[in-house]
Motif scaffolding. Structure first.
Motif, short mmCIF file in Angstrom:
data_model
loop_
_atom_site.label_atom_id
_atom_site.label_comp_id
_atom_site.label_asym_id
_atom_site.label_seq_id
_atom_site.Cartn_x
_atom_site.Cartn_y
_atom_site.Cartn_z
N LEU B 96 51.93 -2.73 12.27
CA LEU B 96 52.51 -3.07 13.57
C LEU B 96 54.03 -3.17 13.50
O LEU B 96 54.60 -3.45 12.45
CB LEU B 96 51.94 -4.40 14.07
N PRO B 102 51.45 -7.90 20.28
CA PRO B 102 50.28 -7.03 20.12
C PRO B 102 50.10 -6.09 21.31
O PRO B 102 49.85 -4.89 21.13
CB PRO B 102 49.14 -8.03 20.00
N ASN B 105 52.60 -3.40 21.13
CA ASN B 105 52.25 -2.50 20.04
C ASN B 105 51.18 -1.51 20.49
O ASN B 105 51.26 -0.32 20.19
CB ASN B 105 51.74 -3.30 18.84
N ALA B 146 53.70 -9.99 16.66
CA ALA B 146 52.74 -9.30 15.81
C ALA B 146 52.74 -9.87 14.40
O ALA B 146 51.69 -9.99 13.75
CB ALA B 146 53.05 -7.81 15.78
N GLN B 154 45.78 -7.97 12.79
CA GLN B 154 46.73 -6.86 12.88
C GLN B 154 46.04 -5.52 12.85
O GLN B 154 46.39 -4.61 13.60
CB GLN B 154 47.73 -6.94 11.71
#
Lengths: 418, 230
Positions: B96, B102, B105, B146, B154
């Motif tokens: 990431l 997140p 990402n 992240a 992850q």
């Protein structure tokens, strides 16, 4: 736009180093623009100090020295001009008017200028603006004084205030306290040394020095104010005088005549020419200042470059991830250029905030201390151009790490080095 | 368009000519929607094959077609675009971008590929959240940094990122090696569920034979590669 928002998020992740870099650039930009303002202020201050005067005549000395003491109240005259010479030159057919200047005394650090009433009519500054009275009027009584705007403001003088003049310049222990003056008028602000001057009549200069012929007070010779008013004062000398000629063609003729004056060595200068000379001399300092501030900007940009370069290696993985998500090598290139752009733009904006903050805070002090009027106006075209050049230089510099990252990302591909 | 997502024919590849071929694959096919487990000891050219499939490098001879496109015929920028549009990647670890959440990402491929973006039904952010919860991540973590997530979390985020915008194929390079064995199984099952919905093929590279049972087909690279590793 996408890449720029990524760049922004990436910078936010490295807040501390980024803020340091931004601060370095901000300070350098503030310095650069500040020096520009200072130059402008100084240039305008100098060239606007005196206008409408065709010649300044004083005892023979350097052109700049005469200009400095007669107009800027800086330094001392080496010699005075005899009253007789003054009278003779004033009678020259070329001469339309003269205004005598007698310097040498002071009042609480401000120069005292003995002159004639015509001074207030003839002295011009800036674009031939005449002096104006903010309050009161010019001197009438022998012991009347007219003070400049700054003198009145700093010392809290009103029309009717009593002031004592000190013998000599600077802080002096010998004061003409036996003959205090009364403020008769206060001049409107001009932004020139006039603001820092106490004006009295030429006769008054003579009057306060009665009994001071030896240079200090002679106890046996005490003359009261009332006695003094009864006496007649014939000035014996003046420090310098301003001359207006009838036709501009007469300026150089008169100048030559004065410079070749037989009875005593005299010097006539054309204020505009002397001011230009002075500015040219100061121009070296001014250019040096500018060069230093340019160097500081370069230092700031090199700081940014090294910060970006240092981060590159640890960001190889980041670049590879971006590539695996579809970023093309030019995205990586643009990301780094974008970061430099954001950092520099932030630095320039912060620099402007610092500059204007400092200007607002320090302007009165600079004006008072150095007589420099620094403009608070919004940045002008040349200043925007400077900032644009800084931004452009930052982007050009950022090409180095951007190319490195571009090359790395081509070579690394999707292999992630841990 | 054939039913194969990947078709490799007479592939020859050497990193440097004097070092000899790393890969020499007469034929290798991966059907649409097929989930293939590719194993083999390290240094046998697994990662090289993945690079070739992604168009990071081009074959010295032979053809590779992915999703009907002859990768070797594309120039550099087109290969980049092709990869962004059609392939989702999951790597071993540290997948990431640490400074993005997140959610950001997962949305990353949509920034670079308009096709991936266009294939999403509805709001991209909603789709990203759906994928994350589908992969077993609770909604409260999706706005965190992240870097603050566990390795298992992850990897799920990375999987969601590989899946967003329905790529033709997901290429996973040892994605579970940093997970414990319980987590591995559930990770693979969740990944497959989502791939099944979209008909996405999976090429999963690992040396962990225990995982092979989850797949339609299990293959040793040595079976297709004629280069005998030293």
């Amino acid at each position: 736009m996408n890449v720029l928002s990524l760049a922004f998020a990436s910078l936010a992740n490295r807040k501390f180093t980024v803020l340091l870099t931004v601060a370095a650039i901000a300070l350098s930009v503030a310095l650069l623009i500040g020096v520009e303002r200072l130059r402008d202020g100084a240039r305008n201050g100098f060239s606007n100090t005196i206008s409408g005067t065709d010649l300044i005549i004083g005892a023979r000395t350097g052109q700049l020295q005469l200009l400095m003491y007669s107009v800027f109240r800086m330094g001392n005259a080496t010699n005075n001009i005899t009253w007789q010479s003054y009278q003779e030159i004033a009678a020259d057919p070329q001469v339309e008017w003269t205004v005598p200047l007698s310097l040498g005394d002071s009042h609480r650090g401000y120069s005292v200028l003995g002159t004639s009433a015509e001074y207030f009519e003839r002295y011009r500054y800036g674009r031939k603006q005449p002096l104006a009275f903010a309050d009161g009027a010019q001197f009438d009584d022998l012991f009347d004084a007219v003070v400049g705007a700054e003198v009145a403001e700093k010392l809290g003088y009103k029309v009717g205030s009593e002031i004592v003049i000190a013998h000599g310049l600077g802080t002096s222990f010998a004061e003409h306290d036996d003959k205090p003056f009364v403020v008769a008028g206060i001049l409107a602000r001009t932004g020139t040394p006039v603001d820092r001057t106490v004006h009295v009549s030429l006769e008054a200069i003579e009057a306060i020095h009665v009994g001071w012929e030896s240079g200090a007070r002679d106890p046996g010779m005490n003359v009261t104010k009332d006695q003094a008013r009864e006496m007649e004062f014939r000035p014996t000398s003046v420090t310098a005088f301003l001359v207006g000629v009838k036709s501009r063609l007469g300026i150089f003729k008169l100048q030559r005549a004065v410079n070749e004056y037989r009875a005593e060595p005299l010097l006539a200068i054309v204020p505009g020419v002397a001011l230009q000379d002075l500015w040219r001399m100061l121009g070296v300092v001014e250019k040096a200042l500018f060069a230093i501030s340019v160097c500081v900007v370069i230092t700031g940009l090199i700081g940014m470059l090294s910060a970006i370069l240092t981060s590159l290696n640890e960001r190889r993985r980041e670049m590879a991830i971006l590539r695996s998500c579809g970023a093309r090598p030019w995205h990586v290139f643009a990301l780094l250029i974008g970061e430099a752009f954001i950092v520099t733009l932030g630095g320039i904006l912060l620099g402007l905030i610092i500059l204007f903050g400092a200007l607002i805070a320090l302007r009165p002090w600079i004006e008072e201390r150095f007589g420099l009027y620094m403009s608070l106006a919004a940045p002008g075209a040349s200043e925007w151009m400077l900032m644009l050049i800084v931004l452009g230089a930052a982007i050009v510099i950022a090409v180095i790490p951007a190319l490195l990252a571009y090359r790395n990302s081509l070579a690394d591909g999707l292999t992630l080095r841990v | 368009m054939s039913d194969n997502v990947v078709e490799v024919r007479n592939l020859e590849f050497a990193w440097q000519a004097k070092l000899g071929n790393v890969l020499s694959i007469p034929t290798f096919d991966l059907a649409r929607g097929e989930r293939c487990f590719l194993r083999g000891p390290s240094g046998t050219g697994k990662t090289t094959l993945l690079s070739l499939l992604g168009g990071m490098v081009v074959p010295d001879s032979g053809t590779i077609s992915v999703d009907g496109i002859d990768v070797g015929q594309l120039n550099g920028p087109r290969r980049d675009r092709f990869r962004a549009d059609r392939i989702g990647y999951i790597f071993q670890m540290f997948n990431l971008i640490p400074y993005l959440s997140p959610l950001q990402n997962v949305l990353l491929p949509c920034r670079f590929s308009s096709q991936r973006l266009a294939r999403i039904d509805g709001e991209p952010a909603a789709e990203a959240s759906r994928l994350l919860s589908q992969l077993g991540l609770s909604t409260d973590i999706i706005h965190r940094r992240a870097a603050a997530l566990s390795v298992g979390q992850q990897q799920r985020v990375a999987a969601a990122r590989a899946l967003i915008g329905k790529p033709a194929i997901v290429i996973a390079d040892e994605p579970t090696s940093s997970l414990d064995s319980d987590a591995r199984g559930s990770f693979i099952e969740l990944l497959f569920d989502e791939c099944q919905r979209n008909g996405t093929s999976v090429l999963f590279v690992s040396h962990d034979q225990a995982l092979a049972s989850h797949f339609d087909r299990s293959l040793d690279l040595a079976e297709i590669n004629q280069v005998v590793s030293a």
